[in-house]
Design an enzyme around this catalytic site. Structure first.
Site, short mmCIF file in Angstrom:
data_model
loop_
_atom_site.label_atom_id
_atom_site.label_comp_id
_atom_site.label_asym_id
_atom_site.label_seq_id
_atom_site.Cartn_x
_atom_site.Cartn_y
_atom_site.Cartn_z
CD GLU A 62 16.38 -29.17 -15.12
OE1 GLU A 62 16.25 -28.55 -16.18
OE2 GLU A 62 17.07 -28.75 -14.16
CG ASN A 100 17.37 -23.79 -17.30
OD1 ASN A 100 16.80 -23.05 -16.51
ND2 ASN A 100 18.66 -23.66 -17.58
CG ASN A 108 13.38 -23.09 -13.76
OD1 ASN A 108 13.72 -23.31 -12.60
ND2 ASN A 108 14.27 -22.95 -14.73
CD GLU A 109 17.28 -20.66 -13.22
OE1 GLU A 109 17.74 -20.62 -14.38
OE2 GLU A 109 17.92 -21.14 -12.27
CE1 TYR A 139 22.53 -25.30 -8.45
CE2 TYR A 139 21.75 -23.44 -9.75
CZ TYR A 139 21.57 -24.73 -9.27
OH TYR A 139 20.44 -25.43 -9.60
CD GLU A 159 17.19 -24.70 -10.11
OE1 GLU A 159 18.39 -24.51 -10.47
OE2 GLU A 159 16.24 -24.71 -10.90
CD GLN A 172 18.74 -31.53 -11.22
OE1 GLN A 172 18.36 -32.65 -11.49
NE2 GLN A 172 18.87 -30.58 -12.14
#
Length: 506
Positions: free
Chosen positions: A26, A71, A171-172, A243, A291, A351
């Site tokens: 990212e 993001n 994304n999200e 996460y 992710e 990442q």
């Protein structure tokens, strides 16, 4: 303590899609700038890519990399990153409160991906933008020529299309923090229309619709049901993110959080089955866990810095320093993906470089491997083939996350040629060795080819620029093949193991 596991050649789960060992880059922190790209560095090639980093990425045998966010993508204009570099605008990135120079864009990423030997997975902006911008992006990347956007790509020096096969639809989008956040109904409709348009262009393209940002969201799992109800017939995957951390400083509870990952996958698998049944569909939507990683060491401090800084350019951000404890836990997460390979077909450790990453660099200096690099490497190189069902029994423990957590965590993959089995085993105990017997039913001519392990007295020890080899694999010990053809021996406390066993082909 002693545990037993049984593997049988005939009892299988699924083919493991190699893309489950993917990663993510990212435009945040130093992932791109001074991560993969640093013109003027002594190891930079003529295009500015760090060859020392490329060597480490190649050694991971990384099959797919998601780009450019995250993001970041929800307010990103992909057009800013194409054409002559001197003419590219500098923009404010609202996600991480930084300045983006756009010196790396989709064409540079395509160049890097070829050098790294990896496939591109591109994410599009469905936050501040929509269908027209998405289809223009697709045309620029994939159309051979003779149209405005494809000819523009050729003008930029890329006559041949990039031929990107898999696309993330935002994304999200469930997250209120996301630029252009939408309700599940709004997003599901938009994602469906974009996916349909992409498949009008090329029906063989694959698309990934956004699921929950994590399983603690108030909208989970209703978000997945609503989004899939709107898009099930056109999309191929639903993405999940999660996460993990050891904020409580309770190692056994931390290790048990791999069970949370398993529950997450099982729950969303149930949602997929429900929508499939509701629609009387014959299609199977799979999970793209694009992710995942350990992220907690400096998360609070990073959040405070982001809120206070004044739009810096590529600042250090989310540069987690991983230790042995984290490496063992990452091995457990990879075991879950292998055991759930019937559901999870793509996964991306987030990442790849500098930002919550297995590889760290120093600007103008060296690159080095973090502790979590090694379980990723072993799984990626040897965890391809057919996942075997693991029937295990043995001692367990209770903790806040779950009860009856097994000390032995094990997954196994029969290699594609049928001539070897990769076993990934963990002893979660902090103070006792774990005796094991792995009964290999239906296999003959069994021999140990490789055995490597991660262990140490200090779970908080990690690698650094000064000591890059403090946590590295050691030669394994105390495992043998007995007269019955079983793998037997002992796993030291708090240890991770990769064992490659040769067998006669069926």
């Amino acid at each position: 303590m002693r545990a037993k596991a049984t593997l049988n050649r005939e009892y299988t789960i699924s083919t493991v899609d190699k893309r489950v060992y993917g990663s993510f880059l990212e435009h945040m922190g130093r992932a791109v700038y001074t991560g993969i790209y640093e013109p003027g560095h002594e190891n930079a090639d003529r295009d500015g890519f760090r060859t020392d980093v490329l060597d480490m990425v190649r050694d991971l045998d990384m099959p797919i990399v998601r780009y450019p966010g995250g993001n970041f993508v929800s307010a990103y204009r992909w057009e800013d990153g194409i054409g002559p570099r001197a003419e590219r605008p500098v923009r404010l990135d609202l996600a991480w409160r930084t300045r983006e120079t756009n010196q790396v864009g989709v064409n540079e990423f395509a160049d890097w991906a070829k050098l790294a030997g990896t496939e591109m997975m591109l994410a599009m902006n469905l936050g501040s933008r929509g269908l027209d911008d998405a289809r223009n992006f697709l045309e620029y990347c994939n159309h051979p020529g003779g149209t405005y956007w494809s000819d523009l790509r050729a003008k930029h020096g890329y006559k041949e299309p990039h031929n990107v096969r898999i696309w993330c639809l935002g994304n999200e989008m469930d997250g209120p923090w996301q630029v252009g956040h939408k309700s599940a109904a709004e997003y599901g409709h938009l994602a469906n229309e974009v996916s349909k348009a992409f498949k009008y262009f090329d029906k063989t393209l694959e698309t990934v619709v956004c699921g929950s940002s994590n399983d603690k969201m108030k909208t989970y799992p209703e978000w997945e049901a609503t989004v899939l109800d709107a898009s099930y017939d056109s999309v191929d995957y639903i993405s999940l993110h999660k996460y993990f951390g050891n904020e409580e400083q309770d190692t056994l509870n931390y290790y048990a959080k791999a069970i949370d990952l398993d529950r997450y996958i099982v729950t969303i698998g149930g949602v997929i089955d429900y929508i499939k049944a509701k629609k009387r569909s014959k299609r199977d939507v799979k999970i793209c866990f694009d992710e995942w990683n350990v992220w907690y060491h400096d998360r609070k401090e990073d959040g405070e810095r982001i809120a206070s800084w004044d739009w810096p350019e590529a600042p250090p951000l989310l540069e987690e320093l991983y230790n042995l404890e984290d490496a063992i836990f990452v091995g457990s997460l990879l075991n879950v993906f292998i055991r759930r390979s019937d559901r999870v077909k793509i996964a991306c450790v987030a990442q790849l470089v500098n930002v919550i990453a297995p590889i760290l660099t120093k600007a103008g200096g060296p690159a080095w491997r973090q502790s979590i690099y090694y379980p990723l490497q072993y799984a990626s190189k040897y965890g391809r083939g057919t996942a075997l069902t693991v029937a295990a029994s043995g001692p367990t423990y209770d903790c806040e996350v779950a009860q009856d957590v097994p000390y032995l965590d094990l997954s196994a993959v029969l290699q594609e040629d049928g001539k070897s089995i990769a076993i990934f085993a963990i002893n979660r105990s902090l103070d006792e060795p774990l005796g094991i017997t792995v009964d290999l039913q239906g296999f003959s001519q069994v021999n140990i080819l490789q055995h490597h392990m991660l262990e140490g007295e200090d779970l908080k020890a990690g690698n650094s620029v000064e000591d890059q080899n403090r946590i590295v694999p050691k030669a394994g010990r105390e495992l043998t093949i007995d007269e019955a053809g079983s793998l037997v021996g002992s796993l030291p406390p708090k240890s991770y193991h990769f064992v490659l066993i040769s067998v006669a082909s069926a």
